[in-house]
Design an enzyme around this catalytic site. Structure first.
Site, mmCIF file in Angstrom:
data_model
loop_
_atom_site.group_PDB
_atom_site.id
_atom_site.type_symbol
_atom_site.label_atom_id
_atom_site.label_comp_id
_atom_site.label_asym_id
_atom_site.label_seq_id
_atom_site.Cartn_x
_atom_site.Cartn_y
_atom_site.Cartn_z
ATOM 1 N N ASP A 193 0.878 -1.155 0.000
ATOM 2 C CA ASP A 193 0.000 0.000 0.000
ATOM 3 C C ASP A 193 0.928 1.222 0.000
ATOM 4 O O ASP A 193 2.100 1.130 0.376
ATOM 5 C CB ASP A 193 -0.933 -0.002 1.218
HETATM 6 C C1 GLC Z 1 -4.300 4.335 -0.363
HETATM 7 C C2 GLC Z 1 -5.194 3.130 -0.167
HETATM 8 C C3 GLC Z 1 -5.064 2.123 -1.279
HETATM 9 C C4 GLC Z 1 -4.791 2.836 -2.582
HETATM 10 C C5 GLC Z 1 -3.399 3.437 -2.488
HETATM 11 C C6 GLC Z 1 -3.070 4.280 -3.717
HETATM 12 O O1 GLC Z 1 -3.766 4.761 0.865
HETATM 13 O O2 GLC Z 1 -5.087 2.463 1.085
HETATM 14 O O3 GLC Z 1 -6.284 1.384 -1.323
HETATM 15 O O4 GLC Z 1 -4.856 1.923 -3.676
HETATM 16 O O5 GLC Z 1 -3.227 4.213 -1.311
HETATM 17 O O6 GLC Z 1 -3.931 5.359 -3.793
#
Ligand code: GLC
Length: 728
Positions: A222
């Site tokens: 993430d």
């Molecule tokens: C965010 C989310 C994730 C997302 C990523 C990119 O914090 O937790 O679901 O795909 O970052 O935006």
């Protein structure tokens, strides 16, 4: 051409916020990864992961909370295909979704992005979505792995979950998706799991994901979830996102130099990423000459939204007559709440609202008052003059979002007050809800004739809702999360959201309907519930044990006056289980559309794997032998028919040891025979006395031997005889 190690390391570290590093030596262009899940969010200016910067227009489909209410694998695959086309057109190689986390508490701010409180329906529908997207040469990212079930302190807090609960509830949906659809990537979550950061969690990223499930793609973090790149690489994380200015790359290079990481580990991550990205057909630098049929995707979004709508209650006031004297109250009718906030926020190609659609259907202006923050007298005034009031209520973007959880299950006080004011002058109120996760309807459910749960319906949800209200469409959606009557009834209530020491999943397996059913807790509307403008009867159930599980067929008849779609659910329970069990679990579903008076046969196949429980003792999945009851019905609490089948099971026969209890020995017929004679010799006639047996059932055989002075060798001989008799 060989790829230098520095480029291999660079590929594991991302380039910019949304891109991977191009590796010319491998003919690998830079590939864009971006959100997902219910629409493509390709940012065009500043980059962020919480939905602040503007994105290119794309179709905003209903988020998972609504899509799951369709209970339609076909619909999820169709939406996936459309999103794959749009991602491709926008040069996105991997769409960051679906979110498959279990809705442990309705308070979770991000539940709008997840499917259900149940892992089976989550896995089935998320798998269909993945197949749809990937059929277009665009990858997906199954997220957030794992046990990311709250937003509170999500980047640090440890989810403390016993292994059986973790596997049977919180990982099971992910496993189903990996095995059925092989997502190109899996995204690890921010949180810790039992004290270990998900990004560095070998048990999750290697032992389970790859060694047990056979995951063949790569693991992406993430955004910002990696704190120790070297540890993460070793644990099985492959791609750190976003790029961090080279800090992580340098750490890996230094670790390689210091022999703290070997080149094989870097090669492994590089190879996984390279193999997947070489399949991507949408390249970030490709000229985007192809678009997509914007109107066709908008029409699909509308058709899908129609299937998402759940009719919770209807005393007959719905469908509305077009000549009824109406009043529409609530800003959401004019300004729809149609998606969630945060990284998934889509810039829709267009946005319809219910008020315009109602006006078009009625063919005339309809009295409307926004209510809420403005003058409450106006809504009451128009309500007083109407035959029927349609009250559009729900949660605003500031009530639920990625990044924080809700603190109450209630609707905002100003809306409840407005509803009370309206009910004072008119009891004929249809409540229409827009919300990303269950809200309490108990404060008013008994005093209104109809409640329609619209969740968040995407850019075309307004007309879809209007079509349901006026009967142009017959609603067929069903709940994939319980609507509790009181916050304290939620099984996780005492254990959510934890504190800095962690969040303990103290309710264990008893999450969602599993917990409400075990405690026989009254709920406002149960898991699987949803009404129609017609009715269905169930008959002629057959339940047949097969070599791979259980085959179920049932006849469904449309006993009403109009065509309708019914979602048939199959729940399974097992009697006299040797382990702790929830009352029953969803293990199959299928839908059928029938004209009035027509019947059709629904077939559901229940896989043996889905019946297995995780045995902490044997440390493997076990299908228990015994009598399985298959309950078939229209919801988890509207079970119409049941049938029983015996399954042989595959539990390992535990060898008899001194700690084996008399009861366990007596259950194994061969062992019982061996001990029968011994017991008779030891206890005379008393050994046959049922009460004696009952009192002694939980006594380890060594304890009994001690009471009667059996010598250790005699006991060992008896145990050896028993194990031989059991073929061990
Ligand atoms: C965010 C989310 C994730 C997302 C990523 C990119 O914090 O937790 O679901 O795909 O970052 O935006």
């Amino acid at each position: 051409m060989s790829v230098p190690i520095s480029k291999k390391i660079a590929l594991t570290g991302g380039a910019g916020f949304w891109f991977t590093t191009a590796v010319e030596e491998a003919g690998l262009p830079s590939i864009m990864l971006t959100d997902g899940p219910h629409g493509v969010r390709r940012q065009v200016g500043s980059s962020d992961h919480v939905g602040l910067g503007e994105a290119a227009p794309a179709t905003c489909f209903p988020p998972a909370v609504a899509l799951s209410s369709t209970w339609s694998r076909k619909t999820l695959e169709e939406v996936g295909e459309a999103l794959g086309d749009e991602a491709h057109a926008l040069g996105v190689g991997i769409l960051l979704g679906p979110g498959a986390n279990i809705k442990r508490s309705p308070l979770c701010g991000r539940n709008f992005e997840y499917f259900s409180e149940d892992p089976y329906v989550t896995g089935e529908l998320a798998g269909a979505f993945v197949k749809g997207v990937q059929s277009k040469g665009v990858g997906t990212s199954l997220k957030h792995f794992a046990a990311n079930n709250q937003e509170t302190d999500r980047m640090r807090r440890s989810s403390e979950v016993d292994e059986r609960t973790l596997r049977e509830i919180y990982l099971r949906g992910f496993g189903k998706v990996v095995k059925s659809a092989q997502p190109w990537t899996v995204m690890c979550s921010y949180n810790k799991v039992n004290g270990v950061p998900a990004a560095e969690n070998r048990f999750l990223l290697t032992d389970i994901l790859r060694d047990e499930w056979g995951f063949a793609g790569f693991v992406v973090s993430d955004w910002g979830a990696v704190h120790d790149r070297v540890k993460a690489l070793k644990a099985g994380l492959d791609l750190q996102m976003p790029a961090d200015g080279g800090v992580g790359d340098a750490a890996v290079a230094n670790a390689l130099e210091a022999a703290d990481i070997d080149e094989a580990t870097i090669d492994r991550a590089y190879g996984r990423i390279q193999r997947v990205l070489s399949r991507a057909t949408a390249h970030a630098d490709a000229d985007r000459t192809t678009g997509w049929d914007v109107d066709a995707h908008h029409a699909l979004a509308r058709r899908v939204a129609e299937q998402c709508i759940v009719l919770l209650k209807n005393d007959g006031v719905l469908p509305l007559a077009r000549d009824a004297k109406l009043a529409v109250v609530g800003e959401f009718a004019r300004t729809p709440r149609y998606q969630g906030a945060g990284s998934s926020r889509v810039n829709p190609t267009r946005l319809d609202n219910a008020l315009d659609a109602i006006t078009a259907l009625v063919g005339d202006e309809v009295p409307f008052a926004p209510g809420f923050a403005t003058d409450p007298q106006e809504p009451v005034a128009i309500a007083r003059e109407a035959d029927v009031v349609i009250a559009f209520l729900g949660l605003g973007e500031n009530h639920e979002s990625e990044g924080y959880d809700r603190t109450t299950l209630d609707l905002p006080l100003e809306q409840l007050t407005l509803l009370e004011d309206i009910l004072e002058v008119n009891q004929n109120v249809v409540v229409v809800l827009s919300n990303g996760s269950s809200v309490l309807v108990s404060p008013f459910a008994d005093r209104v004739p109809a409640i329609v749960e619209g969740w968040l319906l995407g850019q075309a949800g307004g007309p879809a809702m209007a079509d349901v209200l006026f009967g142009v469409v017959n609603p067929s959606g069903k709940l994939t999360e319980t609507i509790p009557a009181r916050p304290q009834d939620v099984p996780s209530y005492l254990h959510f959201p934890g504190d800095a020491s962690g969040v303990r999943y103290g309710e264990g397996l008893f999450v969602g309907y599993r917990g409400y059913d075990a405690a026989a807790t009254e709920v406002s509307y149960p898991f699987g519930h949803g009404l129609s403008y017609t009715t269905f009867a169930y008959s002629d159930l057959t339940v047949t044990a097969t070599a791979t599980g259980i085959d179920v067929t049932v006849t469904v008849t449309n006993t009403g006056q109009r065509m309708g779609r019914e979602i048939v659910q199959a729940y399974v329970s097992i009697a006299d289980s040797a382990v702790v069990r929830v009352p029953r679990e969803l293990k199959g579903f299928a839908d059928i559309t029938l004209d009035p008076g027509r019947s059709g046969t629904v077939a559901i196949t229940i896989e043996a794997d889905d019946l297995a429980y995780w045995s902490p003792i044997h440390r493997r999945w076990v299908v228990e032998g015994g009598a399985y009851t298959v309950h078939v019905g229209a919801s988890s609490r509207d079970l119409r028919l049941a049938g029983v089948v015996e399954l042989p099971g595959n539990e390992p026969t535990a060898p008899a040891t001194p700690q084996t209890t008399l009861g366990e020995l007596m259950k194994a017929p061969q062992a019982a025979m061996v001990f029968q004679a011994a017991l008779a010799g030891l206890f005379g006639d008393a050994s046959d006395d049922p009460e004696t047996r009952r009192i002694m059932a939980d006594m380890p055989i060594a304890t009994i031997a001690g009471f009667v002075g059996l010598q250790p060798q005699q006991l060992d001989d008896l145990l050896a005889d028993a194990n031989r008799a059991m073929g061990l």
